[in-house]
Design a protein around this motif. Structure first.
Motif, mmCIF file in Angstrom:
data_model
loop_
_atom_site.group_PDB
_atom_site.id
_atom_site.type_symbol
_atom_site.label_atom_id
_atom_site.label_comp_id
_atom_site.label_asym_id
_atom_site.label_seq_id
_atom_site.Cartn_x
_atom_site.Cartn_y
_atom_site.Cartn_z
ATOM 1 N N GLU A 824 46.333 38.751 42.595
ATOM 2 C CA GLU A 824 46.208 37.344 42.349
ATOM 3 C C GLU A 824 47.490 36.656 43.034
ATOM 4 O O GLU A 824 48.664 37.154 42.809
ATOM 5 C CB GLU A 824 46.174 36.972 41.022
ATOM 6 N N VAL A 825 47.315 35.724 44.119
ATOM 7 C CA VAL A 825 48.541 34.960 44.780
ATOM 8 C C VAL A 825 48.327 33.682 44.335
ATOM 9 O O VAL A 825 47.291 32.905 44.844
ATOM 10 C CB VAL A 825 48.307 35.298 46.261
ATOM 11 N N THR A 826 49.556 32.934 44.224
ATOM 12 C CA THR A 826 49.849 31.810 43.511
ATOM 13 C C THR A 826 50.686 31.085 44.467
ATOM 14 O O THR A 826 52.035 31.460 44.508
ATOM 15 C CB THR A 826 49.808 31.647 42.083
ATOM 16 N N LEU A 827 50.536 29.666 44.596
ATOM 17 C CA LEU A 827 51.655 29.100 45.280
ATOM 18 C C LEU A 827 52.705 28.510 44.252
ATOM 19 O O LEU A 827 52.226 28.345 42.974
ATOM 20 C CB LEU A 827 51.079 27.646 46.099
ATOM 21 N N PRO A 828 53.911 28.359 44.542
ATOM 22 C CA PRO A 828 54.770 28.057 43.567
ATOM 23 C C PRO A 828 54.464 26.836 42.540
ATOM 24 O O PRO A 828 54.973 26.561 41.403
ATOM 25 C CB PRO A 828 56.064 27.947 44.259
ATOM 26 N N ASP A 829 53.758 25.948 43.275
ATOM 27 C CA ASP A 829 53.521 24.723 42.536
ATOM 28 C C ASP A 829 52.167 24.692 41.921
ATOM 29 O O ASP A 829 51.643 23.744 41.120
ATOM 30 C CB ASP A 829 53.460 23.316 43.364
ATOM 31 N N ASN A 830 51.372 25.891 42.012
ATOM 32 C CA ASN A 830 50.317 26.181 41.341
ATOM 33 C C ASN A 830 49.056 25.282 41.864
ATOM 34 O O ASN A 830 47.932 25.131 41.186
ATOM 35 C CB ASN A 830 50.396 25.994 39.727
ATOM 36 N N SER A 831 49.366 24.530 43.067
ATOM 37 C CA SER A 831 48.258 24.015 43.575
ATOM 38 C C SER A 831 47.331 24.467 43.853
ATOM 39 O O SER A 831 45.837 24.265 43.970
ATOM 40 C CB SER A 831 48.778 23.111 44.503
ATOM 41 N N ARG A 832 47.096 25.793 44.348
ATOM 42 C CA ARG A 832 46.378 26.871 44.761
ATOM 43 C C ARG A 832 46.504 28.286 44.695
ATOM 44 O O ARG A 832 47.589 28.676 44.534
ATOM 45 C CB ARG A 832 46.105 26.785 46.544
ATOM 46 N N ALA A 833 45.400 28.986 44.403
ATOM 47 C CA ALA A 833 45.451 30.309 44.223
ATOM 48 C C ALA A 833 44.313 31.236 44.684
ATOM 49 O O ALA A 833 43.316 30.386 44.703
ATOM 50 C CB ALA A 833 45.810 30.748 42.800
ATOM 51 N N PHE A 834 44.581 32.380 44.939
ATOM 52 C CA PHE A 834 43.437 33.073 45.292
ATOM 53 C C PHE A 834 43.479 34.386 44.526
ATOM 54 O O PHE A 834 44.598 35.070 44.483
ATOM 55 C CB PHE A 834 43.400 33.320 46.714
ATOM 56 N N ARG A 835 42.319 35.088 44.548
ATOM 57 C CA ARG A 835 42.211 36.512 44.075
ATOM 58 C C ARG A 835 41.444 37.489 45.141
ATOM 59 O O ARG A 835 40.400 36.994 45.641
ATOM 60 C CB ARG A 835 41.639 36.581 42.708
ATOM 61 N N VAL A 836 41.939 38.687 45.316
ATOM 62 C CA VAL A 836 41.104 39.694 45.901
ATOM 63 C C VAL A 836 40.799 40.570 44.947
ATOM 64 O O VAL A 836 41.953 41.392 44.524
ATOM 65 C CB VAL A 836 41.575 40.154 47.275
ATOM 66 N N CYS A 837 39.587 41.087 44.657
ATOM 67 C CA CYS A 837 39.315 42.257 43.753
ATOM 68 C C CYS A 837 38.079 42.717 43.882
ATOM 69 O O CYS A 837 37.058 42.190 44.397
ATOM 70 C CB CYS A 837 39.423 41.510 42.217
ATOM 71 N N GLY A 838 37.956 44.074 43.394
ATOM 72 C CA GLY A 838 36.698 44.708 43.396
ATOM 73 C C GLY A 838 36.762 46.168 42.646
ATOM 74 O O GLY A 838 38.071 46.698 42.496
ATOM 75 N N GLU A 839 35.716 46.543 42.006
ATOM 76 C CA GLU A 839 35.730 47.875 41.394
ATOM 77 C C GLU A 839 36.183 49.070 42.359
ATOM 78 O O GLU A 839 37.091 49.914 41.746
ATOM 79 C CB GLU A 839 34.345 48.082 40.769
ATOM 80 N N ARG A 840 35.415 49.090 43.390
ATOM 81 C CA ARG A 840 35.844 50.119 44.156
ATOM 82 C C ARG A 840 36.353 49.486 45.645
ATOM 83 O O ARG A 840 35.261 49.064 46.381
ATOM 84 C CB ARG A 840 34.789 51.055 44.544
ATOM 85 N N PRO A 841 37.466 49.151 45.941
ATOM 86 C CA PRO A 841 38.045 48.468 47.050
ATOM 87 C C PRO A 841 37.779 49.246 48.302
ATOM 88 O O PRO A 841 37.747 48.623 49.427
ATOM 89 C CB PRO A 841 39.490 48.512 46.871
ATOM 90 N N CYS A 842 37.431 50.572 48.336
ATOM 91 C CA CYS A 842 37.073 51.074 49.493
ATOM 92 C C CYS A 842 35.820 50.678 49.778
ATOM 93 O O CYS A 842 35.267 51.069 51.032
ATOM 94 C CB CYS A 842 37.022 52.698 49.145
ATOM 95 N N ASP A 843 34.769 50.143 48.999
ATOM 96 C CA ASP A 843 33.616 49.717 49.283
ATOM 97 C C ASP A 843 33.542 48.273 49.587
ATOM 98 O O ASP A 843 32.868 47.950 50.643
ATOM 99 C CB ASP A 843 32.561 49.987 48.199
ATOM 100 N N SER A 844 33.968 47.309 48.972
ATOM 101 C CA SER A 844 34.281 45.824 49.097
ATOM 102 C C SER A 844 35.274 45.424 48.110
ATOM 103 O O SER A 844 35.568 45.816 47.160
ATOM 104 C CB SER A 844 32.729 45.069 49.049
ATOM 105 N N LEU A 845 35.476 44.118 48.682
ATOM 106 C CA LEU A 845 36.457 43.209 47.665
ATOM 107 C C LEU A 845 35.830 41.796 47.779
ATOM 108 O O LEU A 845 35.426 41.337 48.793
ATOM 109 C CB LEU A 845 37.940 43.289 48.362
ATOM 110 N N ASP A 846 35.890 41.048 46.697
ATOM 111 C CA ASP A 846 35.405 39.919 46.660
ATOM 112 C C ASP A 846 36.636 38.929 46.765
ATOM 113 O O ASP A 846 37.810 39.312 46.144
ATOM 114 C CB ASP A 846 34.848 39.510 45.155
ATOM 115 N N VAL A 847 36.640 37.693 47.412
ATOM 116 C CA VAL A 847 37.650 36.776 47.541
ATOM 117 C C VAL A 847 37.152 35.633 46.784
ATOM 118 O O VAL A 847 36.169 34.978 46.874
ATOM 119 C CB VAL A 847 37.789 36.141 49.298
ATOM 120 N N TRP A 848 38.244 35.302 45.838
ATOM 121 C CA TRP A 848 38.092 34.029 44.909
ATOM 122 C C TRP A 848 38.981 33.134 45.045
ATOM 123 O O TRP A 848 40.166 33.547 45.516
ATOM 124 C CB TRP A 848 38.242 34.643 43.348
#
Length: 890
Positions: A824-848
C-alpha cells in the motif's frame, strides 16, 4: 532458610524494592528460578518433529477467525444499534474489548483488502463508541477511557451467563463489578494505539487528537521515579494498591504515536518507559501478571509471559543490531518457555493439547492468546537470528491453534479440555474475542516467516565498532571477518556525488582499482603519498561535470592495491549467438599471439543459447585482436560486442569492440515523467552465477513482472508519470538469473529505487518460490558508508517505510501488506493511495486506488507473461516486442 526469608522480604516490600534488596546487578537464571520457580506442567522439553501437523493453512485459518467474529452478536449489535451487545459479558471490559475489535478489523483489512469496507464498518463502531467513553479534557485523567463499564450490562446470568462459570455479581463478571471506577493503566494505552491505527486507515483526525490526549495524560501522571501505579481511580487520579505498572503498553503506544507524528516528545516518552524496564524487570525479572479481571499479586506470585515478550519484541524492532540486547531477548524467550510452554500433556489430570501455552500462574491454563504471544516471540527471534528451531516451535504452536479451531472459524479461548477430535471444549459464549483475534494475527505472522542472515560474533562486534568510529582499519577488518564467514555481500563504487559534494567509495580495493587505472578524463588529478606506517594516502580530485570539484582523500593499504588490481592489461568481450538452442561445448577460438581467454564464470562460458568470451593481453589501451571462432556442429547466428562480423558454415570471424561481454538481456520501457522501468528477461538453461545450481525461479519471475507493472499503474495514479524526475526519480526493476557478467541478483527479488536528497534509496523485495509473495525487504541507502546492507536494513510484511525526494521531503510511504501479498503506497498528504495485492502474485495482482478518504476501487488486474524466445512481453497494456538476443525494443 535464608532463601525463604528473602522471599518473604520481597513479597512484603513490593517489586520495585527488589533491586535494593539484591543489589543493582541483574539476577542470574538460577536466582530467578528460586524466586519464581517453574512448575512441573512445563517441564517437558521441545522435541523436533514430534508434533501433529496443521489442520489447515495458517492464512485460511486466520480469515475464518475474522469472518466468524463479525458474524457474532457480540460485534454485530454495536454496528447495527450503536450500543454494545448487553449479552456479551466481556463488553463489561470496555477498553480491552473494543480496542481489540479495532485492531482485529484493521488486521483483517490487511489480510484481505477486498474486505476493507466491511472491516472498517466494524472498526468504526468500536472506535466511535470508545471516543464517546473518554474522560473530558479537564478531568484528572483527561482523555482516558474506563477500564470497566460505567454502568452494568443488562442481561440475566442464569440464561446468558457462561455455562458452569457463574463468576457473576448481579449481571456482570465479578471483576467488572468489583473494580468499577478504577482504571488499569494498561488499557488507555491500548485504546491509544488502536486510535492511531484507526487514524492511519481513515485519516479521521479526531482519533489522532484523542490519542495525543491519552498520551499527554500518561506523561503528566508519571511519578518522579519514572513509573506509574498499576491502577488509579478514574474520577480522581488517586493511586489504587501498591503494584507498579510494567509499562509495555505505554511503550508500544508512544512508539506508534512517534511513528505517525514524528513528534520527538513521544520517542522521549518511549525511551523513558524502556529505561524503566531495563532498570527493573530486566534486572529483577519480576514479570508481573497485570490483568483487569485478576487481583494484583505480590512479586513473583503471578508471573506472565505477556509483558516480557512485549519487551522482547520492542527490543528486536528498535535495536535490531544490538547483540547484547539480543542476548537479553533470548533469555526472555527461555524464561517464558520454561514457565508457560507445554510441550507434552502433563500428568496432572488436565486434558491440555500439546503443544500449548499457559497464561499466568493465577490462571494456569492454556489460552489461545498465550499461544499467539509465544508464536510471535519465536518468529521474531527466528527473524533476528535465523535459528530454524525457533521457527519450528512457532509452527508447532500454530498447528495446535488450527487443530483446536472449530469449523465455524472459532478458536476457543480456554484449552482446558479435549474431545475425541482434539478440539477445545471451552464454552463459546465465554470466549474472549481479543484473544481470538490475537491468535489470528499470530497465524499470519508465522506464515511465510523468513530469517535474514546475521553476522558472526567477530563481524558483529567489528560492525558495531565501525558504526561508532568509521575507522579505515576497522572497516577493512570488518570486511575480512565477513569474508571469513563466507558472506556473499554487495559492494559498490559510487558513480554519483551525494548532497554534500563528497565522492564516496566503500572499499579500499575499489578505490585502488580506479586509481591504478588512472582514467584520462580531463580535470582529474591524483596525489599519492606512502606514509611512514606503510599506508598509501591518496587524494583524487575531479574537476569535470560542469566545473564541480569532487575530492576524496583516504588512507589505503598497499596490499589491497596489489590483490585488487589484476595488472596492466587490455580486455575485450563478445557474446556469440548460436544458430540453435542446445547443450554444446565451448567453441574453438583462435587468437593472435599474446592474447588469451579470461577464465571464470563472470568472463567466459557457454549455455544453451550463446557463448560469451573475454579476451585479454598484457599492456594498456591495446587495439582489439582479429578473432576466428570455430563451431562446426553449432553454427553462429551473430556476434554482439564486435565489428566486421562474418559468419561461415563452421563459425565466424570478427573484431571485438566491447570492453566486456554484453550479456545483459533486458528491456527498458520509455520513461514516463519520474517513472522508469527495467525488465530483465529469463530463459531456462541460461541460469548463471548463484542461480546456476538451484531450481529455475519460475514463479518469482512471473511475480516480478506482475509487481513491476502493477506498481507502475499505481504510481501513475499518484501522478509520478507527470512529475519532474529531477525532484526524485523512481525506478522499478527486476532481477537477473542469467547474467554472468554484471549485476548477479540472488536470491530472486525486484526493486523499488528512488533518488533522494542523500543519494539513492534501494529496496530489494525477496519473494517466495511457491506463490511469489514478498517475504522480506533489504533496504540499501546508497549514500551511506554502511554498504553491507544485509546486516543493517531489514523490513518485513506489516512494516512501513518512507521514501524521500531531493528536497528531503517524504515523497511517499510504502506499507508491506500482511503475508507479503503486496503493498500500500500513500502520498504524504494522504490525498491519494494505491494498493497492489494478490493471493498468488505469481498469477496476478489487483490494483486498487483510493482518492482521499473515499472507498478503495479496483481498477485493473495485472497478469504479465513473457516469451523470451520469441521476444514478446504480454502485458495488460498490450504486447511489447523486443530483440530476443539483447532485450532491446523492436
Amino acid at each position: 532458610m535464608e532463601n525463604r526469608l528473602l522471599m518473604r522480604a520481597i513479597w512484603m516490600m513490593g517489586a520495585v524494592a527488589l533491586v535494593g534488596v539484591l543489589g543493582a546487578a541483574e539476577l542470574s537464571v538460577a536466582e530467578v528460578d528460586r524466586l519464581c520457580p517453574p512448575r512441573k506442567e512445563t517441564a517437558a522439553v521441545y522435541k523436533p518433529g514430534a508434533y501433529p501437523p496443521a489442520a489447515r493453512p495458517y492464512r485460511e485459518a486466520a480469515k475464518m477467525v475474522y469472518r466468524y467474529m463479525t458474524s457474532l452478536p457480540a460485534m454485530k449489535v454495536l454496528v447495527e444499534t450503536g450500543r454494545p451487545n448487553q449479552k456479551y459479558q466481556h463488553n463489561a471490559y470496555v477498553s480491552k474489548t473494543h480496542a481489540a475489535h479495532i485492531h482485529a478489523m484493521l488486521d483483517w483489512m490487511d489480510l484481505e483488502p477486498e474486505q476493507r469496507e466491511t472491516a472498517l464498518r466494524f472498526a468504526k463502531a468500536s472506535a466511535e463508541f470508545l471516543l464517546k467513553e473518554l474522560e473530558q479534557q479537564d478531568a484528572p485523567l483527561a482523555y482516558w477511557p474506563p477500564t470497566y463499564g460505567r454502568t452494568p450490562l443488562e442481561f440475566d446470568p442464569k440464561t446468558d451467563g457462561p455455562y458452569k462459570k457463574p463468576a457473576m455479581i448481579g449481571n456482570e463478571p465479578e471483576g467488572a463489578v468489583k473494580y468499577r471506577g478504577e482504571v488499569m493503566l494498561v488499557y488507555p494505552a491500548n485504546v491509544g494505539t488502536a486510535f492511531v491505527r484507526y487514524y492511519q486507515a481513515t485519516q479521521d483526525a479526531r482519533f489522532l487528537e484523542a490519542a495525543r490526549g491519552i498520551a499527554a495524560t500518561y506523561v503528566r501522571t508519571r511519578r518522579a521515579d519514572g513509573s506509574w501505579p498499576l491502577k488509579m481511580k478514574l474520577a480522581t487520579g488517586e493511586t489504587v494498591g501498591e503494584n507498579t505498572l510494567v509499562p509495555t503498553a505505554p511503550l508500544t503506544f508512544f512508539e506508534k504515536l512517534f511513528d505517525v507524528t514524528r513528534d520527538p516528545q513521544w520517542r522521549a516518552a518511549a525511551d523513558a518507559c524502556f529505561a524503566w524496564l531495563e532498570a527493573h524487570p530486566l534486572q529483577d525479572w519480576n514479570w508481573d501478571g497485570q490483568f483487569e479481571d485478576i487481583k494484583p499479586e505480590k512479586p513473583y506470585r503471578n508471573p506472565t509471559k505477556h509483558n516480557a515478550i512485549d519487551t522482547m519484541l520492542y527490543i528486536l524492532k528498535r535495536f535490531p543490531n544490538d547483540s547484547a540486547r539480543r542476548t537479553t531477548c533470548r533469555r526472555i524467550l527461555d524464561f517464558c518457555e520454561k514457565r508457560f510452554v507445554v510441550w507434552e500433556a502433563p500428568e496432572n489430570g488436565e486434558k491440555w493439547p500439546a503443544p500449548s501455552v499457559l497464561e499466568q500462574y493465577s490462571c494456569f491454563t492454556p489460552i489461545d492468546a498465550s499461544a499467539a504471544k509465544m508464536i510471535r516471540a519465536y518468529v521474531a527471534m527466528y527473524k533476528a537470528e535465523g535459528r530454524m528451531e525457533d521457527l519450528e516451535k512457532a509452527r508447532a504452536l500454530a498447528n495446535t491453534v488450527t487443530r483446536v479451531q472449530q469449523p465455524s472459524g472459532r478458536i476457543p479461548t480456554f484449552w482446558h479440555g479435549l474431545n475425541r477430535n482434539n478440539a477445545g471444549l471451552s464454552v463459546e459464549r465465554y470466549d474472549w474475542l481479543n484473544c481470538m483475534s490475537a491468535a489470528a494475527h499470530a497465524l499470519v505472522c508465522v506464515d511465510g516467516a523468513v530469517a535474514p542472515r546475521v553476522p558472526g560474533p567477530k563481524a558483529a562486534a567489528l560492525g558495531v565498532e565501525f558504526q561508532k568510529t568509521h575507522d579505515e582499519a576497522t572497516k577493512r577488518a570488518w570486511y575480512q571477518a565477513l569474508e571469513d564467514e563466507k558472506w556473499d555481500f554487495k559492494t559498490r563504487t559510487r558513480s554519483a556525488v551525494d548532497a554534500r559534494g563528497v565522492y564516496k567509495f566503500n572499499r579500499a580495493s575499489k578505490m585502488a582499482c580506479l586509481i591504478l587505472k588512472k582514467t584520462d578524463k580531463p580535470g582529474d588529478s591524483w596525489d599519492e603519498d606512502l606514509g611512514e606506517d606503510g599506508t598509501l594516502h591518496v587524494e583524487w580530485t575531479r574537476k569535470s561535470n560542469g566545473g564541480i570539484d569532487y575530492k576524496y582523500t583516504a588512507p589505503t593499504n598497499w596490499d589491497v592495491f596489489v590483490s585488487a588490481y589484476p595488472g596492466e592489461v587490455t580486455r575485450y568481450g563478445v557474446k556469440v549467438m548460436k544458430s540453435r538452442f542446445g547443450s554444446d561445448p565451448m567453441p574453438e577460438v583462435k587468437l593472435p599471439e599474446g592474447w588469451r581467454i579470461v577464465p571464470g564464470d563472470a568472463y567466459s562460458g557457454v549455455n544453451v543459447r550463446e557463448a560469451f568470451l573475454t579476451f585479454e593481453k598484457d599492456g594498456l589501451r591495446l587495439p582489439p585482436p582479429a578473432v576466428e571462432l570455430v563451431w562446426p556442429d553449432v553454427g553462429v547466428r551473430t556476434v554482439y560486442g564486435a565489428s566486421n562480423v562474418v559468419t561461415t558454415a563452421t563459425g565466424a570471424t570478427f573484431v571485438p569492440s566491447a570492453r566486456k561481454p554484453p550479456t545483459a538481456f533486458g528491456t527498458s520501457l520509455p520513461r514516463e515523467g519520474a517513472i522508469s522501468v527495467s525488465l530483465p528477461h529469463h530463459i531456462k538453461g541460461l541460469q548463471a552465477g548463484p542461480h546456476r545450481d538451484v531450481p529455475y525461479p519460475e514463479n518469482e519471475i512471473k511475480a516480478m513482472y506482475n509487481f513491476i507493472f502493477a506498481l507502475r499503474e499505481g504510481f501513475r495514479f499518484l501522478g509520478f508519470d507527470k512529475r519532474d524526475p529531477k525532484d526524485g526519480s523512481l525506478v522499478l526493476c527486476g532481477f537477473e538469473s542469467n547474467f554472468p557478467n554484471g549485476h548477479t541478483d540472488f536470491p530472486a527479488h525486484f526493486h523499488i529505487i528512488h533518488s533522494g536528497v542523500d543519494g539513492t534509496q534501494v529496496h530489494h523485495f525477496y519473494m517466495d518460490a511457491q506463490t511469489g509473495r514478498v517475504t522480506w525487504d533489504c533496504y540499501q541507502d546508497m549514500s551511506n558508508v554502511m554498504d553491507v546492507w544485509d546486516v543493517v536494513w531489514k523490513y518485513y510484511p506489516g512494516d512501513t517505510f518512507a521514501m524521500y525526494d531531493v528536497h528531503a521531503n517524504v515523497s511517499y510511504r510504502v506499507k508491506m501488506l500482511a503475508e507479503g501479498k503486496g503493498f500500500e503506497v500513500t502520498l504524504p498528504d494522504n490525498s491519494r493511495a494505491f494498493r497492489v495485492c494478490g493471493e498468488r502474485p505469481c498469477d496476478s495482482l489487483d490494483v486498487w486506488i483510493r482518492p482521499g478518504t473515499k472507498d478503495w476501487q479496483k481498477i485493473k488486474t495485472v497478469s504479465v507473461l513473457d516469451d523470451p524466445v520469441a521476444g514478446i512481453l504480454h502485458t495488460p497494456d498490450g504486447d511489447i516486442a523486443y530483440n530476443p538476443d539483447t532485450g532491446a525494443r523492436r
